[in-house]
Every structure is written in structure tokens, then in C-alpha cells.
Scaffold this active site. Structure first.
Site, PDB file in Angstrom:
ATOM      1  N   TYR A  15       0.849  -1.197   0.000  1.00 55.24           N
ATOM      2  CA  TYR A  15       0.000   0.000   0.000  1.00 55.24           C
ATOM      3  C   TYR A  15       0.885   1.248   0.000  1.00 55.24           C
ATOM      4  CZ  TYR A  15      -3.776  -3.214   1.412  1.00 55.24           C
ATOM      5  OH  TYR A  15      -4.674  -4.256   1.481  1.00 55.24           O
TER       6      TYR A  15
ATOM      7  N   PRO B 203     -15.982  -4.295   1.941  1.00 56.12           N
ATOM      8  CA  PRO B 203     -17.350  -4.572   2.414  1.00 56.12           C
ATOM      9  C   PRO B 203     -18.367  -3.552   1.922  1.00 56.12           C
ATOM     10  CG  PRO B 203     -16.042  -3.625   4.197  1.00 56.12           C
ATOM     11  CD  PRO B 203     -15.089  -3.887   3.054  1.00 56.12           C
ATOM     12  N   LEU B 204     -17.862  -2.404   1.447  1.00 58.66           N
ATOM     13  CA  LEU B 204     -18.757  -1.392   0.860  1.00 58.66           C
ATOM     14  C   LEU B 204     -18.658  -1.413  -0.668  1.00 58.66           C
ATOM     15  CD1 LEU B 204     -18.041   1.494   3.391  1.00 58.66           C
ATOM     16  CD2 LEU B 204     -20.112   0.099   3.231  1.00 58.66           C
TER      17      LEU B 204
ATOM     18  N   PHE C  36     -19.434   1.825  -3.609  1.00 64.71           N
ATOM     19  CA  PHE C  36     -20.645   1.608  -4.420  1.00 64.71           C
ATOM     20  C   PHE C  36     -21.871   1.427  -3.527  1.00 64.71           C
ATOM     21  CE2 PHE C  36     -23.693  -1.444  -6.196  1.00 64.71           C
ATOM     22  CZ  PHE C  36     -24.095  -0.763  -7.320  1.00 64.71           C
TER      23      PHE C  36
ATOM     24  N   HIS D  44      -0.237 -12.155   0.968  1.00 61.97           N
ATOM     25  CA  HIS D  44      -1.197 -11.300   0.257  1.00 61.97           C
ATOM     26  C   HIS D  44      -1.767 -11.973  -0.991  1.00 61.97           C
ATOM     27  CE1 HIS D  44      -1.928  -6.686  -0.410  1.00 61.97           C
ATOM     28  NE2 HIS D  44      -3.014  -7.375  -0.591  1.00 61.97           N
TER      29      HIS D  44
HETATM   30  N1  LIG Z   1      -6.135  -8.360   0.892  1.00 59.43           N
HETATM   31  C1  LIG Z   1      -6.370  -7.739  -0.231  1.00 59.43           C
HETATM   32  O1  LIG Z   1      -5.996  -8.207  -1.320  1.00 59.43           O
HETATM   33  C2  LIG Z   1      -7.101  -6.429  -0.204  1.00 59.43           C
HETATM   34  C3  LIG Z   1      -7.578  -5.855  -1.401  1.00 59.43           C
HETATM   35  C4  LIG Z   1      -8.272  -4.637  -1.314  1.00 59.43           C
HETATM   36  C5  LIG Z   1      -8.455  -4.044  -0.075  1.00 59.43           C
HETATM   37  N2  LIG Z   1      -7.943  -4.628   1.062  1.00 59.43           N
HETATM   38  C6  LIG Z   1      -8.112  -4.026   2.402  1.00 59.43           C
HETATM   39  O2  LIG Z   1      -9.482  -3.884   2.661  1.00 59.43           O
HETATM   40  C7  LIG Z   1      -9.762  -2.539   3.047  1.00 59.43           C
HETATM   41  C8  LIG Z   1     -11.183  -2.221   2.667  1.00 59.43           C
HETATM   42  O3  LIG Z   1     -11.321  -2.185   1.286  1.00 59.43           O
HETATM   43  P1  LIG Z   1     -11.495  -0.853   0.547  1.00 59.43           P
HETATM   44  O4  LIG Z   1     -11.128   0.276   1.450  1.00 59.43           O
HETATM   45  O5  LIG Z   1     -10.736  -0.930  -0.725  1.00 59.43           O
HETATM   46  O6  LIG Z   1     -13.047  -0.881   0.177  1.00 59.43           O
HETATM   47  P2  LIG Z   1     -14.377  -0.497   0.945  1.00 59.43           P
HETATM   48  O7  LIG Z   1     -14.191  -0.549   2.409  1.00 59.43           O
HETATM   49  O8  LIG Z   1     -15.460  -1.301   0.341  1.00 59.43           O
HETATM   50  O9  LIG Z   1     -14.615   1.012   0.459  1.00 59.43           O
HETATM   51  C9  LIG Z   1     -13.805   2.061   0.851  1.00 59.43           C
HETATM   52  C10 LIG Z   1     -14.262   3.289   0.100  1.00 59.43           C
HETATM   53  O10 LIG Z   1     -15.568   3.653   0.553  1.00 59.43           O
HETATM   54  C11 LIG Z   1     -15.540   4.977   1.061  1.00 59.43           C
HETATM   55  N3  LIG Z   1     -16.346   4.981   2.271  1.00 59.43           N
HETATM   56  C12 LIG Z   1     -16.065   4.403   3.456  1.00 59.43           C
HETATM   57  N4  LIG Z   1     -17.054   4.583   4.326  1.00 59.43           N
HETATM   58  C13 LIG Z   1     -17.998   5.302   3.681  1.00 59.43           C
HETATM   59  C14 LIG Z   1     -19.262   5.817   4.052  1.00 59.43           C
HETATM   60  N5  LIG Z   1     -19.747   5.588   5.255  1.00 59.43           N
HETATM   61  N6  LIG Z   1     -19.967   6.524   3.139  1.00 59.43           N
HETATM   62  C15 LIG Z   1     -19.487   6.740   1.901  1.00 59.43           C
HETATM   63  N7  LIG Z   1     -18.296   6.273   1.475  1.00 59.43           N
HETATM   64  C16 LIG Z   1     -17.548   5.556   2.358  1.00 59.43           C
HETATM   65  C17 LIG Z   1     -14.095   5.301   1.369  1.00 59.43           C
HETATM   66  O11 LIG Z   1     -13.905   6.681   1.239  1.00 59.43           O
HETATM   67  P3  LIG Z   1     -12.881   7.551   2.140  1.00 59.43           P
HETATM   68  O12 LIG Z   1     -11.536   6.904   2.028  1.00 59.43           O
HETATM   69  O13 LIG Z   1     -12.979   8.870   1.496  1.00 59.43           O
HETATM   70  O14 LIG Z   1     -13.374   7.533   3.568  1.00 59.43           O
HETATM   71  C18 LIG Z   1     -13.375   4.491   0.292  1.00 59.43           C
HETATM   72  O15 LIG Z   1     -13.380   5.203  -0.931  1.00 59.43           O
HETATM   73  C19 LIG Z   1      -8.643  -1.730   2.381  1.00 59.43           C
HETATM   74  O16 LIG Z   1      -8.471  -0.476   2.959  1.00 59.43           O
HETATM   75  C20 LIG Z   1      -7.473  -2.662   2.574  1.00 59.43           C
HETATM   76  O17 LIG Z   1      -6.969  -2.508   3.886  1.00 59.43           O
HETATM   77  C21 LIG Z   1      -7.307  -5.805   0.997  1.00 59.43           C
END
Ligand SMILES: NC(=O)c1ccc[n+]([C@@H]2O[C@H](COP(=O)([O-])OP(=O)(O)OC[C@H]3O[C@@H](n4cnc5c(N)ncnc54)[C@H](OP(=O)(O)O)[C@@H]3O)[C@@H](O)[C@H]2O)c1
Length: 321
Positions: free
Chosen positions: A52, A198-199, A203, A118
Site C-alpha cells: 500500500y 465490504p462497501l 458503491f 497477500h
Molecule cells: N487483501 C487484499 O488483497 C485487499 C484488497 C483490497 C483491499 N484490502 C483491504 O481492505 C480494506 C477495505 O477495502 P477498501 O477500502 O478498498 O473498500 P471499501 O471498504 O469497500 O470502500 C472504501 C471506500 O468507501 C468509502 N467509504 C467508506 N465509508 C464510507 C461511508 N460511510 N460513506 C461513503 N463512502 C464511504 C471510502 O472513502 P474515504 O476513504 O474517502 O473515507 C473508500 O473510498 C482496504 O483499505 C485494505 O486494507 C485488501
């Protein structure tokens, strides 16, 4: 927020962890506030990775959390390296210790609480990689180990070499493929399933209605075919059920999407990414949202496997070369 153990270990986490892949800048006031507030409210699992921001996330976590080390569960990952030609996977046993030492240096910490492989590479026996990770546990550099983006078969093989505390893969209303094999396997073995995305990358919060809602430099989301304009026309309609439940409950759609994860018949620990305090606070409140059986049923049927159009970001194991 309530605290819980990860897998069969003594490692503690809030019901939600904090996805940290955008937490890269120790001079960004919002990100610093999110990190401290996350600890203050008990959402204390920080999900980082060496890839990251090419080390920047670990430097951020080290800089901000060094003084609060005992209050935080620090997570990192190895095995994915960004090069100008694209991402390269390296999970060879002799690389594992080198990657961990480099992460510890950036984190300025003497151990990582949960260390994930990973990516999976079917050219490198999982037994060898996990054997090297077990060596890190023995050396006190890592407390517990986990696997990301894996398969049921690999989880079973790895678990025979060393107990796997957590498996991390994409999981949300929009991405339910893991319900068939991976989630039942984790349940059987007492492994916590950590849900990333999870979001569905904002979307499900209603923030991605057309392709151009995604910033030009957001290659990760832009390459997912679920976010083409054609597929979004269809997928956005699925949000009606989420919005309906949100109105009934008096919560936001993002909160319902997160609460749904906690209402699964599996041990699911979601890690929403939030780099803004208002998102963190909204998401944390979802830990207290109760859904009725009929609300869960409505969500399950409206977002059934195959209902969404287009593919997500699932990172399949690298196949034999
Ligand atoms: N192991 C893997 O291969 C892998 C791959 C992808 C991700 N990950 C991990 O999983 C975590 C979660 O995934 P993700 O962050 O990509 O996806 P996510 O949690 O589904 O979505 C995050 C996005 O949603 C926005 N958001 C969060 N809360 C919100 C709310 N209440 N209302 C509106 N928008 C909101 C965030 O914006 P803001 O940032 O502006 O708050 C960000 O753009 C990552 O941070 C990472 O640590 C792991």
C-alpha cells in the site's frame, strides 16, 4: 465498539477493523484523526500491507501509532510487489523473512500482530511459504498468520503447517462467491474471515453511479467491469433493496451493508476503508445496527450470487507458469 478475538487466538479486534490502503500521509490531518479516533472507539485493527503506497502505509502506521502500540492490532501483508510493468507476486520462502524485516523497519515496531500472505502463487507450495511464516512466529516477529485471496484447498493445506488465524478476501452484498467454499471452510477450522471491500469500494454507499464518479487515477476501481457504465445501469438498480432497509432501520445504506456482514452465519470481520472521520464514525455505528430476519432475507435475495453484472477485484492465485 465491542471487542472480539481473531480466530482461535488471543488477538483482539473491534467488530470492524480499519482498512488502511489509503492511509499513506502522516501530514494529512483527516487520516491522523481517523487513526486516533479508530483506537478511541475500539475499531483498533489496522489493516496495512507493504504494497500500500509502496511502504507509505506502514510508515504512516508506524509514525502515528508508535506511541499507542499496545492499543492497536497491527496487520501487514507481503507477497505483492509493484513494478513499472505491473504487480509481481513473490511468496518464495527466502523472501518472507526479508519482507517482514523491511515491514518492521517501516513500522518501527518489534512485531506485527497479524501477518498475511497477500497473494497465492501455485508455483510455490503453500507449505513452504507458510513454513517460513511459522518461522517468523517462532522468532517473535509475528504473532499470528493469515492468508488473502486464497482457496479452500490452500487454506486446509496451510492450516496443517501452522494454525491460520484469519483469511482475508473480498466479501460484500455485491461479492458473495466465497460463501460456497471458503466461508464454510473457515467456519469448520475456526478461522476468522476478514472481509475486504465490504462497501464494494463506496458503491454500496451510493457513491458510484457512473464510471466517471471514479477518479481518473483510481485504476483499481476503474478496471473492475462491475463499474462500466453499462453494468452500473443494472447494478445501481440493486441498491433499491438496500435503500429500503436503510429507511426502515433509520440508518444509512453503508451502515446496512456493513451490518449485513455481521448478520452472516459465519465469523465475518469487515474492514471498511475510511480515510475521513465522518465515514469512520458512520461505519463504526453500524456495529450496533440490528437487522430483522426478513430484512436480511430481502438483502440476500436482492443481492444473490450472479445478480450483479460484471466482475470485481478478486485476485485469483497465480497459475502454474
Ligand atoms: N487483501 C487484499 O488483497 C485487499 C484488497 C483490497 C483491499 N484490502 C483491504 O481492505 C480494506 C477495505 O477495502 P477498501 O477500502 O478498498 O473498500 P471499501 O471498504 O469497500 O470502500 C472504501 C471506500 O468507501 C468509502 N467509504 C467508506 N465509508 C464510507 C461511508 N460511510 N460513506 C461513503 N463512502 C464511504 C471510502 O472513502 P474515504 O476513504 O474517502 O473515507 C473508500 O473510498 C482496504 O483499505 C485494505 O486494507 C485488501
Amino acid at each position: 465498539m465491542k471487542s472480539r478475538k481473531i480466530g482461535k487466538t488471543e488477538l483482539l479486534s473491534g467488530l470492524f477493523g480499519l482498512g488502511c490502503n489509503k492511509m499513506l500521509d502522516p501530514n494529512n490531518a483527516d487520516m491522523v484523526a481517523v487513526a486516533h479516533e479508530a483506537i478511541d472507539i475500539g475499531m483498533n485493527q489496522f489493516d496495512g500491507a507493504d504494497v500500500y503506497g509502496e511502504g507509505k502505509c506502514e510508515i504512516f502506521l508506524g509514525t502515528i501509532l508508535k506511541s499507542r502500540r499496545d492499543e492497536a492490532t497491527i496487520v501487514s501483508k507481503f507477497g505483492m510487489i509493484r513494478t513499472p510493468q505491473g504487480a509481481v507476486v513473490n511468496v518464495k520462502p527466502d523472501y518472507v523473512k526479508q519482507a517482514c524485516d523491511a515491514s518492521l523497519g517501516r513500522l518501527q515496531m518489534d512485531h506485527i500482530d497479524l501477518y498475511y500472505q497477500h497473494r497465492m502463487d501455485l508455483n510455490v507450495p503453500i507449505e513452504d511459504t507458510v513454513g517460513a511464516m511459522a518461522g517468523l512466529v517462532k522468532a517473535g516477529k509475528v504473532k499470528e498468520i493469515g492468508l488473502c485471496n486464497t482457496t479452500s484447498d490452500l487454506i486446509r493445506r496451510a492450516h496443517k503447517v501452522h494454525p491460520i488465524a484469519a483469511v482475508q478476501m473480498e466479501y460484500s452484498l455485491m461479492e458473495r462467491g466465497v460463501e460456497k467454499d471458503v466461508l464454510p471452510t473457515c467456519k469448520e477450522l475456526g478461522i476468522t474471515f476478514v472481509a475486504y471491500g465490504p462497501l464494494t469500494y463506496a458503491f454500496l454507499a451510493g457513491e458510484v453511479k457512473k464510471h466517471d464518479d471514479l477518479p481518473q487515477n483510481d485504476a483499481f476501481r476503474r478496471r473492475q467491469s462491475r463499474f462500466t457504465d453499462e453494468n452500473l445501469d443494472h447494478n445501481v438498480k440493486m441498491l433499491a433493496a438496500l435503500n429500503q432497509v436503510a429507511t426502515e432501520v433509520g440508518a444509512t445504506p453503508a451502515q446496512i451493508a456493513l451490518a449485513w456482514c455481521l448478520h452472516r452465519p459465519f465469523d465475518v470481520l469487515p474492514i471498511p476503508g475510511s480515510s475521513k472521520p465522518k465515514h469512520l464514525e458512520e461505519n463504526a455505528e453500524a456495529a450496533d445496527v440490528h437487522l430483522t430476519e426478513s430484512q436480511v432475507k430481502l438483502l440476500d435475495s436482492s443481492f444473490s450470487v450472479g445478480a450483479a453484472k460484471g466482475d470485481g477485484a478478486m485476485m485469483a492465485p497465480v497459475s502454474p507458469r
